[in-house]
Every structure is written in structure tokens, then in C-alpha cells.
Design an enzyme around this catalytic site. Structure first.
Site, PDB file in Angstrom:
ATOM      1  N   SER A 142       0.872  -1.180   0.000  1.00 36.58           N
ATOM      2  CA  SER A 142       0.000   0.000   0.000  1.00 36.58           C
ATOM      3  C   SER A 142       0.906   1.225   0.000  1.00 36.58           C
ATOM      4  O   SER A 142       1.824   1.331   0.816  1.00 36.58           O
ATOM      5  CB  SER A 142      -0.873  -0.017   1.256  1.00 36.58           C
ATOM      6  OG  SER A 142      -1.198   1.302   1.618  1.00 36.58           O
ATOM      7  N   HIS A 167      -1.393  -1.688  -4.315  1.00 34.12           N
ATOM      8  CA  HIS A 167      -2.666  -1.451  -3.640  1.00 34.12           C
ATOM      9  C   HIS A 167      -2.798   0.059  -3.437  1.00 34.12           C
ATOM     10  O   HIS A 167      -2.016   0.657  -2.690  1.00 34.12           O
ATOM     11  CB  HIS A 167      -2.644  -2.207  -2.309  1.00 34.12           C
ATOM     12  CG  HIS A 167      -3.864  -2.031  -1.463  1.00 34.12           C
ATOM     13  ND1 HIS A 167      -4.938  -2.895  -1.496  1.00 34.12           N
ATOM     14  CD2 HIS A 167      -4.178  -1.098  -0.540  1.00 34.12           C
ATOM     15  CE1 HIS A 167      -5.851  -2.505  -0.637  1.00 34.12           C
ATOM     16  NE2 HIS A 167      -5.418  -1.410  -0.040  1.00 34.12           N
ATOM     17  N   ASP A 169      -4.857   3.213  -2.177  1.00 32.01           N
ATOM     18  CA  ASP A 169      -5.917   3.547  -1.228  1.00 32.01           C
ATOM     19  C   ASP A 169      -6.606   4.841  -1.622  1.00 32.01           C
ATOM     20  O   ASP A 169      -6.013   5.919  -1.522  1.00 32.01           O
ATOM     21  CB  ASP A 169      -5.324   3.695   0.179  1.00 32.01           C
ATOM     22  CG  ASP A 169      -4.894   2.350   0.741  1.00 32.01           C
ATOM     23  OD1 ASP A 169      -5.756   1.460   0.838  1.00 32.01           O
ATOM     24  OD2 ASP A 169      -3.701   2.195   1.062  1.00 32.01           O
ATOM     25  N   MET A 171      -9.508   7.401  -0.735  1.00 36.92           N
ATOM     26  CA  MET A 171     -10.379   7.787   0.388  1.00 36.92           C
ATOM     27  C   MET A 171     -11.071   9.102   0.047  1.00 36.92           C
ATOM     28  O   MET A 171     -10.442  10.017  -0.496  1.00 36.92           O
ATOM     29  CB  MET A 171      -9.546   7.982   1.654  1.00 36.92           C
ATOM     30  CG  MET A 171      -8.732   6.763   2.030  1.00 36.92           C
ATOM     31  SD  MET A 171      -7.940   7.005   3.606  1.00 36.92           S
ATOM     32  CE  MET A 171      -6.865   5.561   3.670  1.00 36.92           C
ATOM     33  N   HIS A 201      -8.380   0.389  -3.684  1.00 37.09           N
ATOM     34  CA  HIS A 201      -9.190   0.085  -2.503  1.00 37.09           C
ATOM     35  C   HIS A 201     -10.055   1.315  -2.279  1.00 37.09           C
ATOM     36  O   HIS A 201      -9.580   2.335  -1.791  1.00 37.09           O
ATOM     37  CB  HIS A 201      -8.254  -0.203  -1.318  1.00 37.09           C
ATOM     38  CG  HIS A 201      -8.968  -0.433  -0.033  1.00 37.09           C
ATOM     39  ND1 HIS A 201      -8.302  -0.503   1.171  1.00 37.09           N
ATOM     40  CD2 HIS A 201     -10.284  -0.625   0.256  1.00 37.09           C
ATOM     41  CE1 HIS A 201      -9.186  -0.720   2.143  1.00 37.09           C
ATOM     42  NE2 HIS A 201     -10.383  -0.782   1.616  1.00 37.09           N
ATOM     43  N   MET A 203     -12.256   3.374  -0.512  1.00 32.64           N
ATOM     44  CA  MET A 203     -12.862   3.688   0.787  1.00 32.64           C
ATOM     45  C   MET A 203     -13.714   4.937   0.580  1.00 32.64           C
ATOM     46  O   MET A 203     -13.371   6.046   1.006  1.00 32.64           O
ATOM     47  CB  MET A 203     -11.754   3.902   1.825  1.00 32.64           C
ATOM     48  CG  MET A 203     -11.130   2.571   2.223  1.00 32.64           C
ATOM     49  SD  MET A 203      -9.587   2.772   3.094  1.00 32.64           S
ATOM     50  CE  MET A 203      -8.437   2.746   1.745  1.00 32.64           C
ATOM     51  N   MET A 272     -10.566  -6.268   6.272  1.00 35.51           N
ATOM     52  CA  MET A 272      -9.763  -5.195   6.885  1.00 35.51           C
ATOM     53  C   MET A 272      -9.317  -5.619   8.281  1.00 35.51           C
ATOM     54  O   MET A 272     -10.118  -6.108   9.078  1.00 35.51           O
ATOM     55  CB  MET A 272     -10.585  -3.907   6.983  1.00 35.51           C
ATOM     56  CG  MET A 272     -10.784  -3.178   5.678  1.00 35.51           C
ATOM     57  SD  MET A 272      -9.265  -2.785   4.798  1.00 35.51           S
ATOM     58  CE  MET A 272      -8.470  -1.618   5.901  1.00 35.51           C
ATOM     59  N   GLY A 277      -8.806   3.958   6.965  1.00 34.54           N
ATOM     60  CA  GLY A 277      -8.632   5.412   7.041  1.00 34.54           C
ATOM     61  C   GLY A 277      -7.179   5.847   7.149  1.00 34.54           C
ATOM     62  O   GLY A 277      -6.792   6.850   6.591  1.00 34.54           O
ATOM     63  N   PHE A 278      -6.381   5.059   7.860  1.00 32.15           N
ATOM     64  CA  PHE A 278      -4.996   5.487   8.101  1.00 32.15           C
ATOM     65  C   PHE A 278      -4.044   4.298   8.056  1.00 32.15           C
ATOM     66  O   PHE A 278      -4.420   3.181   8.441  1.00 32.15           O
ATOM     67  CB  PHE A 278      -4.892   6.161   9.478  1.00 32.15           C
ATOM     68  CG  PHE A 278      -5.766   7.385   9.571  1.00 32.15           C
ATOM     69  CD1 PHE A 278      -5.316   8.626   9.123  1.00 32.15           C
ATOM     70  CD2 PHE A 278      -7.062   7.280  10.054  1.00 32.15           C
ATOM     71  CE1 PHE A 278      -6.152   9.741   9.166  1.00 32.15           C
ATOM     72  CE2 PHE A 278      -7.896   8.384  10.106  1.00 32.15           C
ATOM     73  CZ  PHE A 278      -7.439   9.626   9.667  1.00 32.15           C
ATOM     74  N   GLY A 279      -2.835   4.576   7.595  1.00 31.85           N
ATOM     75  CA  GLY A 279      -1.785   3.561   7.640  1.00 31.85           C
ATOM     76  C   GLY A 279      -1.141   3.555   9.018  1.00 31.85           C
ATOM     77  O   GLY A 279      -1.385   4.456   9.835  1.00 31.85           O
ATOM     78  N   ASP A 306      -5.566  -6.462   5.036  1.00 35.83           N
ATOM     79  CA  ASP A 306      -5.011  -5.114   4.896  1.00 35.83           C
ATOM     80  C   ASP A 306      -5.108  -4.375   6.223  1.00 35.83           C
ATOM     81  O   ASP A 306      -6.199  -4.223   6.772  1.00 35.83           O
ATOM     82  CB  ASP A 306      -5.820  -4.369   3.813  1.00 35.83           C
ATOM     83  CG  ASP A 306      -5.374  -2.924   3.626  1.00 35.83           C
ATOM     84  OD1 ASP A 306      -4.287  -2.564   4.106  1.00 35.83           O
ATOM     85  OD2 ASP A 306      -6.134  -2.165   2.999  1.00 35.83           O
ATOM     86  N   GLY A 308      -1.891  -3.065   9.190  1.00 33.73           N
ATOM     87  CA  GLY A 308      -0.981  -3.525  10.232  1.00 33.73           C
ATOM     88  C   GLY A 308      -0.300  -4.845   9.911  1.00 33.73           C
ATOM     89  O   GLY A 308       0.175  -5.542  10.815  1.00 33.73           O
ATOM     90  N   GLY A 328       1.663  -1.807   4.156  1.00 31.40           N
ATOM     91  CA  GLY A 328       2.079  -0.435   3.886  1.00 31.40           C
ATOM     92  C   GLY A 328       3.379  -0.098   4.569  1.00 31.40           C
ATOM     93  O   GLY A 328       4.478  -0.321   4.032  1.00 31.40           O
TER      94      GLY A 328
HETATM   95  O1  LIG Z   1      -6.343   0.649   3.771  1.00 28.53           O
HETATM   96  C1  LIG Z   1      -5.487   1.080   4.499  1.00 28.53           C
HETATM   97  C2  LIG Z   1      -5.877   1.949   5.616  1.00 28.53           C
HETATM   98  O2  LIG Z   1      -7.232   2.192   5.527  1.00 28.53           O
HETATM   99  C3  LIG Z   1      -4.036   0.771   4.236  1.00 28.53           C
HETATM  100  O3  LIG Z   1      -3.922   0.030   3.044  1.00 28.53           O
HETATM  101  C4  LIG Z   1      -3.408  -0.011   5.320  1.00 28.53           C
HETATM  102  O4  LIG Z   1      -3.596   0.521   6.566  1.00 28.53           O
HETATM  103  C5  LIG Z   1      -1.946  -0.289   5.010  1.00 28.53           C
HETATM  104  O5  LIG Z   1      -1.067   0.366   5.785  1.00 28.53           O
HETATM  105  P1  LIG Z   1      -0.309  -0.307   7.016  1.00 28.53           P
HETATM  106  O6  LIG Z   1       0.265  -1.604   6.541  1.00 28.53           O
HETATM  107  O7  LIG Z   1       0.705   0.714   7.380  1.00 28.53           O
HETATM  108  O8  LIG Z   1      -1.341  -0.549   8.094  1.00 28.53           O
END
Ligand SMILES: O=C(CO)[C@H](O)[C@H](O)COP(=O)(O)O
Length: 353
Positions: A142, A167, A169, A171, A201, A203, A272, A277-279, A306, A308, A328
Site C-alpha cells: 500500500s 494497492h 488507497d 479515500m 481500494h 474507501m 480489513m 482510514g490510516f496507515g 489489509d 498492520g 504499507g
Molecule cells: O487501507 C489502508 C488503511 O485504511 C491501508 O492500506 C493499510 O492501513 C496499510 O497500511 P499499514 O500496513 O501501514 O497498516
């Protein structure tokens, strides 16, 4: 090649910096010679050992018989004609309907219009062929936490380091409390990176709205969340009709069984493992029961995780049955991206066997 020192040919004794073009060719030949042969199911379709087909009793006028043959795992090419002397547009519309209903039954078909205008060649590539292939371990980084001002370079680097797909993202600031980019950015990226497999993806609150622009931008897999969508089947069909694969995503709070009624249309399911929303968030191990249920119920499904996911959490995902791994922070920020992706792919492979 491991030559004994005294048996080495003159070129192999040289310092690699002194190699001529011919020496490099020799080295390449040797690499290819020493390469381990691929497993049958890893070979490209045309090189895979094929089951024998018995065409002697085939009633070519019976579409069912044709389909049964294609279910033997072979690509089938057939001519069909549309009766009633339709115009080219009408012929196109009618055969498109046919193609869509085949797709809905997981039969991948390609159409090529031929002259005269009301004849088309329909190439049937049966779903069973795809389903018989075991699922593959794939790593899709990501780019959410990458340097977006350098997106093309960052993406190319990931691909050069062995990423199987990208991938992306998307949003909209409504479905999730964050905003990233849309189809113009994806299109610009596609202009620079011609061949890689792109997943978006989505969102977003209204995924139907972006199908056509994303298809036009060169997206291969359009993954959208089922939560805000009233008619998931309709949106999936539109995605297919626009030439993209269908990915269905669920948030952590959504029951996996909510996907059950759409499984015949989904190419990929995304579970998920963080709140979207956030990496950089922490992996939710309790989502693995969803993956386990999916793998048990659909052994040939592409199951993606996807959020963490990285070297510390990959084993948990692989054990549960995930085969498409989005990662990511763990990949983008790694000092050796190639090694991290390879290690994760190897763990997934070890559980797929
Ligand atoms: O969809 C996502 C967040 O909504 C990201 O793809 C996902 O969080 C990847 O980042 P990390 O591996 O750092 O968690």
C-alpha cells in the site's frame, strides 16, 4: 554455476566488472540452466499440462456441451452468430449481455467481433480452469504512507523489489475520515507504469460513481466496501462490465457472513484488519476468524488482508488462509523492501501448500 576452481572457463575467472557482453550472456545462460523448474500450477497457462479432451461426442450446437468441455480447464474458442440480422451495435449489445451472464457464472469470456458484423468469436475461458489453479501468494504494497509527491518512483521501486501488485488507497473523506487521491492520480501513475497490476481500494461512500473513471485510468481490480452500498450485485456487475475484477471489502465491524450472498460475483474478498482510514495502525488479530471461515468455505478464493500487516503479523494471516497481503508501513519504510516482501511471500506460500 559452482565450478571447481581448476575447471572454471577463462571468462568465469574474470572480475565481473571486466565482463564483456558475451560473458554476461554466458552467465545468463548458466543462471537459466541452474534455475529450478516451476511447479506445474505455477507455469503460464499455455505451458501447464492439460487434461485430455474427448471431442468425438461433442454436440457443437449444444452450448451446455461446450461449457462442459471448457470446464476441463482449457481455453476454448468458438464462433457464435447473432440471428435476426442486427446492426453492429445491436450485435455488440446482445453478445455483451451474454458475456456478462457468463461472467456472473464465473466463466471468463472475451469477445472479438469479426466480419460479417453480426458474427463474433467468443473465447471461453472457464472459471473452473481458474478455480482449479491453487491460489497464489501475492504481496501488494500500500502506497498510503509513501512519499506521494514521488508516487511513480516509489511505486516503481516497490515493483522492482518484487511487489506482485500495487494497492492504491482511495479515500473520500466521507466513508473514512481521511482524504487521499482519485482517478486523475491513478491515471497519471498508469501512464508511467504500464504493466503492473493495480488494485484500487475504494474507501468511498458511493463506489458506483468512480467505476468508469477508474476503469479508464487503467485499474485492474476495483475493491469497494459493501457497507455503504445498497445493491452490491449491481455495482459488482458494473465493475465487471467495465473490464475490472471485483473486490469486496469489509470493515472490522462487519460480519463476514454479510459477504455470503455475493460470493459468486467476487474475484477477491478484502478483510480489513484495521479500521480503514490510516496507515500504520495496529493489526487486529481477532479478524482472523473471518479469514479462516472464508478459506474453509471457499478454498479457491483470493482472500486479502489489509492493515498492520508486516513481518510480525504475517504468520497469523497466512495460517488463517490469506493469500493476498497488503502491507504499507512495514514494506514502504523497510531498508530492504525486497527481503521483507520475499520473507512475507515465503510464509504465505508455506501455508498454501
Ligand atoms: O487501507 C489502508 C488503511 O485504511 C491501508 O492500506 C493499510 O492501513 C496499510 O497500511 P499499514 O500496513 O501501514 O497498516
Amino acid at each position: 554455476k559452482k565450478f571447481k576452481e581448476e575447471e572454471k572457463p577463462a571468462w568465469a575467472k574474470k572480475d565481473i566488472r571486466d565482463y564483456s557482453e558475451a560473458d554476461l550472456e554466458r552467465l545468463l545462460d548458466q543462471w537459466e540452466e541452474d534455475e529450478e523448474p516451476l511447479e506445474a500450477d505455477e507455469l503460464p497457462e499455455h505451458l501447464r499440462p492439460q487434461p485430455k479432451l474427448d471431442l468425438s461426442n461433442l454436440d457443437s450446437k449444444n452450448p451446455e456441451d461446450l461449457l462442459k468441455i471448457s470446464k476441463k480447464g482449457r481455453t476454448l474458442m468458438t464462433f457464435v452468430s447473432v440471428t435476426g440480422n442486427p446492426t453492429r451495435e445491436e450485435g455488440d449489445a446482445i453478445t455483451k449481455l451474454w458475456q456478462t451472464s457468463l461472467w456472473n457464472n464465473h466463466i471468463q469470456a472475451e469477445r472479438y467481433m469479426t466480419a460479417p458484423v453480426n458474427r463474433v468469436v467468443l473465447r471461453l475461458l472457464c472459471s473452473c480452469a481458474t478455480k482449479k489453479m491453487s491460489v497464489q501468494a501475492k504481496i501488494g504494497p500500500s502506497i498510503l504512507n509513501a512519499d506521494l509527491s514521488n508516487l511513480a518512483e516509489e511505486s516503481q521501486k516497490l515493483l522492482d523489489n518484487g511487489a506482485d501488485y500495487l494497492h492504491l488507497d482511495v479515500m473520500d473523506g466521507t466513508f473514512v475520515p481521511n482524504l487521499t487521491f482519485g482517478h486523475p492520480m491513478v491515471k497519471s501513475l498508469r501512464n508511467k507504469i504500464k504493466t503492473a497490476f493495480f488494485e484500487t481500494h475504494m474507501m468511498v461512500q458511493n463506489p458506483e460513481q468512480w467505476i468508469s473513471p477508474m476503469a479508464d485510468a487503467g485499474v485492474n481490480l476495483y475493491t469497494f466496501h459493501i457497507e455503504p452500498v445498497e445493491d452490491v450485485c449491481k455495482v459488482s456487475r458494473l465493475v465487471q462490465e467495465s473490464g475490472m475484477k471485483v473486490g469486496l471489502a469489509i470493515k472490522p465491524g462487519t460480519e463476514v457472513k454479510a459477504l455470503e450472498k455475493y460470493m459468486s460475483i467476487a474475484d477477491v474478498v478484502l478483510v480489513m484488519t484495521v479500521e480503514p482510514g490510516f496507515g500504520g495502525q495496529s493489526f487486529m488479530a481477532d479478524m482472523m476468524s473471518k479469514v479462516e471461515w472464508l478459506r474453509e468455505s471457499y478454498p479457491n478464493l483470493d482472500i486479502e488482508v489489509d492493515g498492520g500487516v508486516g513481518p510480525k503479523t504475517i504468520e497469523c494471516c497466512a495460517k488463517a488462509g490469506a493469500n493476498m497481503i497488503v502491507s504499507g508501513t512495514a514494506v514502504v519504510g523497510a531498508s530492504d523492501q525486497r527481503q521483507v516482501m520475499k520473507d512475507m511471500r515465503d510464509v504465505v506460500k508455506s501455508y498454501l501448500k
